[in-house]
Design a protein around this motif. Structure first.
Motif, short mmCIF file in Angstrom:
data_model
loop_
_atom_site.label_atom_id
_atom_site.label_comp_id
_atom_site.label_asym_id
_atom_site.label_seq_id
_atom_site.Cartn_x
_atom_site.Cartn_y
_atom_site.Cartn_z
N ARG B 4 0.85 -1.19 0.00
CA ARG B 4 0.00 0.00 0.00
C ARG B 4 0.89 1.25 0.00
N PRO B 5 0.30 2.41 -0.18
CA PRO B 5 1.11 3.63 -0.14
C PRO B 5 1.95 3.73 1.13
N SER B 7 3.31 1.38 2.71
CA SER B 7 4.47 0.52 2.53
C SER B 7 5.56 1.25 1.76
N TYR B 8 5.16 1.93 0.69
CA TYR B 8 6.14 2.64 -0.14
C TYR B 8 6.71 3.84 0.61
N LEU B 9 5.87 4.43 1.46
CA LEU B 9 6.37 5.54 2.27
C LEU B 9 7.52 5.06 3.16
N ILE B 10 7.33 3.92 3.78
CA ILE B 10 8.38 3.37 4.65
C ILE B 10 9.60 2.96 3.82
N LEU B 11 9.35 2.27 2.73
CA LEU B 11 10.44 1.90 1.83
C LEU B 11 11.22 3.14 1.38
N GLY B 12 10.48 4.17 1.01
CA GLY B 12 11.12 5.39 0.54
C GLY B 12 11.95 6.06 1.62
N MET B 13 11.43 6.09 2.83
CA MET B 13 12.16 6.71 3.93
C MET B 13 13.44 5.94 4.24
N VAL B 14 13.35 4.62 4.20
CA VAL B 14 14.56 3.82 4.39
C VAL B 14 15.55 4.13 3.26
N GLY B 15 15.02 4.26 2.06
CA GLY B 15 15.87 4.60 0.92
C GLY B 15 16.58 5.94 1.11
N LEU B 16 15.91 6.87 1.76
CA LEU B 16 16.52 8.18 2.01
C LEU B 16 17.44 8.18 3.22
N ALA B 23 13.15 6.71 13.58
CA ALA B 23 13.67 7.70 12.63
C ALA B 23 12.71 7.88 11.45
N ILE B 24 12.11 6.79 11.01
CA ILE B 24 11.15 6.86 9.91
C ILE B 24 9.96 7.74 10.30
N LYS B 25 9.46 7.48 11.50
CA LYS B 25 8.31 8.26 11.97
C LYS B 25 8.66 9.74 12.14
N GLN B 26 9.83 10.01 12.67
CA GLN B 26 10.29 11.40 12.83
C GLN B 26 10.36 12.10 11.48
N LEU B 40 2.24 6.23 14.32
CA LEU B 40 3.32 5.38 14.82
C LEU B 40 2.92 3.90 14.84
N ALA B 41 1.66 3.66 15.17
CA ALA B 41 1.19 2.28 15.29
C ALA B 41 1.18 1.55 13.96
N GLN B 42 1.32 2.30 12.86
CA GLN B 42 1.40 1.63 11.56
C GLN B 42 2.82 1.20 11.26
N VAL B 43 3.78 1.95 11.78
CA VAL B 43 5.16 1.79 11.36
C VAL B 43 5.72 0.41 11.70
N TYR B 44 5.63 0.03 12.97
CA TYR B 44 6.29 -1.21 13.38
C TYR B 44 5.71 -2.47 12.75
N PRO B 45 4.38 -2.63 12.72
CA PRO B 45 3.84 -3.81 12.04
C PRO B 45 4.21 -3.84 10.56
N GLU B 46 4.22 -2.65 9.94
CA GLU B 46 4.52 -2.61 8.51
C GLU B 46 6.00 -2.93 8.25
N LEU B 47 6.88 -2.45 9.13
CA LEU B 47 8.30 -2.79 9.01
C LEU B 47 8.48 -4.30 9.10
N ALA B 48 7.78 -4.91 10.05
CA ALA B 48 7.89 -6.37 10.21
C ALA B 48 7.39 -7.09 8.96
#
Lengths: 179, 179
Positions: B4-5, B7-16, B23-26, B40-48
């Motif tokens: 989902r978007p 997911s790409y947001l997290i992928l993109g932030m890791v890419g940056l 750090a991603i949430k910040q 924040l509650a989306q970040v950790y499950p999605e990372l996993a």
DNA sequence: GTGTGCATGTAAGGAGTTACATGATTGC
DNA sequence: GCAATCATGTAACTCCTTACATGCACAC
């Protein structure tokens, strides 16, 4: 009874003359859809809730053998709508745009692909402007002639804003192609 | 594995370069928050989930006794991000704005209250422009100096668009007060 | 020693969407 | 007769949010 924006949307549409759930959904699809989406499955439960809370009056109004309910604002409903309109309180806004999200991460693309992305976003903005002017504004202007100005005001704001964004993206494209 | 978007947001932030969930949430709070909110509650499950799907590599990276994970894009992750960026496919956009919804129904108000509503919306637009220029842009421009232009591009688009809206609403106010 | 920031997660619930289910009316 | 439109609703699910829960590190 807790009222959410979708509640006020329904109250407001009834206030503007939409009487059935179907009519409310139709009107919303042609006007408020773009800054407050609402699905059909929200309409009927919410109508029942507002009726139960005394904000809407409800009458049987069948067309032949086809059932239909006619809703109207009660005094309490009218008052709730007015209070919400006058309150500046906690305006919830939420903007989600996958295209802009792509633009944010566009550095991972080649310059040619970056240009292609900008062009797609610009074309999308242009399409919004065009469809708003052609499909939304005319009906809103018909209402305006009879004294209801909100819909036309909002439609113009949408069309003009996306037109501005289109120009902005066009300049960004030019700068990217020829820095 | 469905992406989902968010997911790409997290992928993109890791890419940056954001390595931990924190750090991603910040980073998201300071930049993408405004066109793609993420809690924040989306970040950790999605990372996993992304780690489980092979799109992220994960290493233990404790700071003293405090646990920390360091994430990085795998080849598959890099590829998924690139494909999404290049695809024009079904860009989901959703705009919800309670203020504009009020404006749509503003005919139920007295002219004085209509003016007050327009003024509130204008001030809100002005505040968005100001806070974007003061709080978001400087960091984005620092990134820009090192070659990452997306964040600054997007911040300017936001600031300039809201500035345009501010002017538009100012004109609407003038017309309403003195037709 | 205390507050702020860094860091990782879970649980419960709310809001909204998609898909389903049904049926009458109207215009061609 | 058939398609489009009018009309009302429900069920299951997804996504996301709020609130909870915990604890170390570092600067003052």
């Amino acid at each position: 009874m807790r009222l959410r924006p979708a509640s006020y949307l329904i109250l407001g549409m009834v206030g503007l003359g939409a009487r059935s759930g179907h009519a409310i959904k139709q009107a919303a699809d042609r006007s408020t859809q773009f800054f407050w989406p609402m699905s059909l499955a929200q309409v009927y439960p919410e109508l029942a809730r507002l009726h139960g809370g005394g904000l809407l009056r409800r009458e049987e109004d069948p067309r032949g053998g086809r059932e239909r309910h006619a809703y109207a604002l009660t005094d309490a409903g009218e008052q709730a709508l007015g209070e919400w309109l006058r309150s500046g309180h906690a305006e919830s806004t939420q903007f989600r745009d996958e295209g802009i999200l792509r633009l944010f991460f566009a550095d991972a693309l080649t310059p040619a692909d970056q240009l292609a992305l900008l062009r797609r976003l610009r074309e999308r903005a242009a399409a919004v402007t065009a469809s708003t002017r052609e499909e939304i504004l005319p009906a809103a202007e018909a209402l305006e002639a009879s004294g209801t100005r909100g819909p036309a005001l909002v439609a113009r704001l949408r069309a003009d804003t996306y037109s501005y964004v289109e120009g902005w993206l066009e300049r960004a494209e030019a700068e990217l192609g020829d820095p």
